[in-house]
Design an enzyme around this catalytic site. Structure first.
Site, short mmCIF file in Angstrom:
data_model
loop_
_atom_site.label_atom_id
_atom_site.label_comp_id
_atom_site.label_asym_id
_atom_site.label_seq_id
_atom_site.Cartn_x
_atom_site.Cartn_y
_atom_site.Cartn_z
N ARG A 1 7.14 -1.50 6.98
CA ARG A 1 7.76 -0.18 6.85
C ARG A 1 6.85 0.97 7.28
O ARG A 1 7.23 2.14 7.14
CB ARG A 1 8.19 0.02 5.38
CG ARG A 1 9.22 -1.00 4.94
CD ARG A 1 9.33 -1.05 3.42
NE ARG A 1 8.08 -1.54 2.82
CZ ARG A 1 7.90 -1.67 1.49
NH1 ARG A 1 8.85 -1.34 0.65
NH2 ARG A 1 6.76 -2.14 1.02
N ASP B 1 2.27 -3.72 6.47
CA ASP B 1 3.62 -3.54 5.92
C ASP B 1 4.61 -3.12 7.03
O ASP B 1 4.34 -2.19 7.79
CB ASP B 1 3.57 -2.47 4.82
CG ASP B 1 4.84 -2.45 3.99
OD1 ASP B 1 5.93 -2.23 4.57
OD2 ASP B 1 4.76 -2.65 2.76
N CYS C 1 2.19 0.07 -1.86
CA CYS C 1 1.56 -1.01 -1.09
C CYS C 1 1.44 -2.27 -1.96
O CYS C 1 0.82 -2.26 -3.02
CB CYS C 1 0.17 -0.57 -0.62
SG CYS C 1 -0.66 -1.80 0.42
N CYS D 1 -1.69 -0.36 7.22
CA CYS D 1 -1.27 -1.59 6.54
C CYS D 1 -0.30 -2.36 7.43
O CYS D 1 0.45 -1.79 8.21
CB CYS D 1 -0.60 -1.24 5.21
SG CYS D 1 -0.17 -2.71 4.23
N HIS E 1 -0.43 3.46 2.22
CA HIS E 1 0.93 3.90 1.85
C HIS E 1 1.21 3.61 0.39
O HIS E 1 0.78 2.59 -0.15
CB HIS E 1 1.98 3.22 2.74
CG HIS E 1 2.08 1.74 2.54
ND1 HIS E 1 3.10 1.15 1.82
CD2 HIS E 1 1.29 0.72 2.94
CE1 HIS E 1 2.91 -0.15 1.80
NE2 HIS E 1 1.83 -0.45 2.47
#
Ligand code: CO
Length: 213
Positions: free
Chosen positions: A47, A45, A102, A43, A99
């Site tokens: 993080r 993302d 998400c 992803c 994750h």
């Protein structure tokens, strides 16, 4: 100059210095070429950075990231990455890593609109619909999102196995494994899902190509 911008350049100088301090040849060696063993599809993302969460170095993982780690067979970006990773770099393992927590998966569960990304997340709505009964039986929305996150990863592993790129490799007798993982934002740990595709029989007959070799 905006300080937030400068922070990245300063960070880069520190990075380059510390790497060179640990190994004076570090960049010289890396500049010779890459031979990563893994392709990571994760992803976007902020993080979930592939190298950091797997404690690996530059050069070890070839990476593709998009919102909610979706594998779409008409996505030339991902398909180009996949073909290059598989046929030129000859990676041995492909990892689809979603994750928990998400935002993309969560958005796909709802009816809100967020712009272009709605079209992208439609793919996850399809995953939801496919597993509608199982998901609707989970009343806690966080837990339902967690399960959809897992089901989405499994579906994307399957989508990789459906590609001609992967099937060609299996047909040629070369080993390539496709794994599905989920990373936990709240504990930093990766959970391996019970999904491993490593041969053409792992995918249903309708998706199998007849490849003459
Ligand atoms: Co995400």
């Amino acid at each position: 100059m905006d300080k937030a911008y400068k922070k990245l350049i300063d960070g880069n100088r520190l990075f380059a210095l510390s790497k060179k301090f640990d190994d004076p040849e570090y960049f010289k060696k890396l500049s010779l070429g890459q031979k990563p063993d893994y392709l990571w599809i994760g992803c976007s993302d902020s993080r979930v950075p592939a190298n950091e969460v797997t404690n690996t170095e530059s050069g070890e993982i070839f990476v593709h990231r998009n919102i909610a780690n979706v594998v779409v067979h008409t996505d030339f970006n991902l398909m180009s990455v996949l073909e290059y990773a598989v046929n030129v770099l000859e990676v041995k393992q492909i990892i689809v890593c979603g994750h928990y927590g998400c935002g993309g998966v969560r958005a796909a569960m709802g009816s809100g609109t967020f712009g272009l990304v709605d079209n992208w997340l439609r793919n996850i709505k399809d995953v939801y619909f496919k597993h509608n009964a199982e998901l609707e039986a989970i009343s806690d929305l966080d837990k339902r999102a967690d399960r959809l996150t897992e089901l989405n990863v499994i579906e994307q592993v399957r989508n990789l196995a459906k590609t001609m790129i992967i099937q060609n490799v299996w047909q040629a007798g070369r080993k390539i494994e496709i794994h599905g993982w989920v990373y936990g934002l709240n504990n930093g740990l990766i959970t391996e899902l019970n999904v491993l595709y490593d041969e053409k029989d792992d995918i249903e007959a309708i998706y199998r190509y007849k490849i003459d070799k």
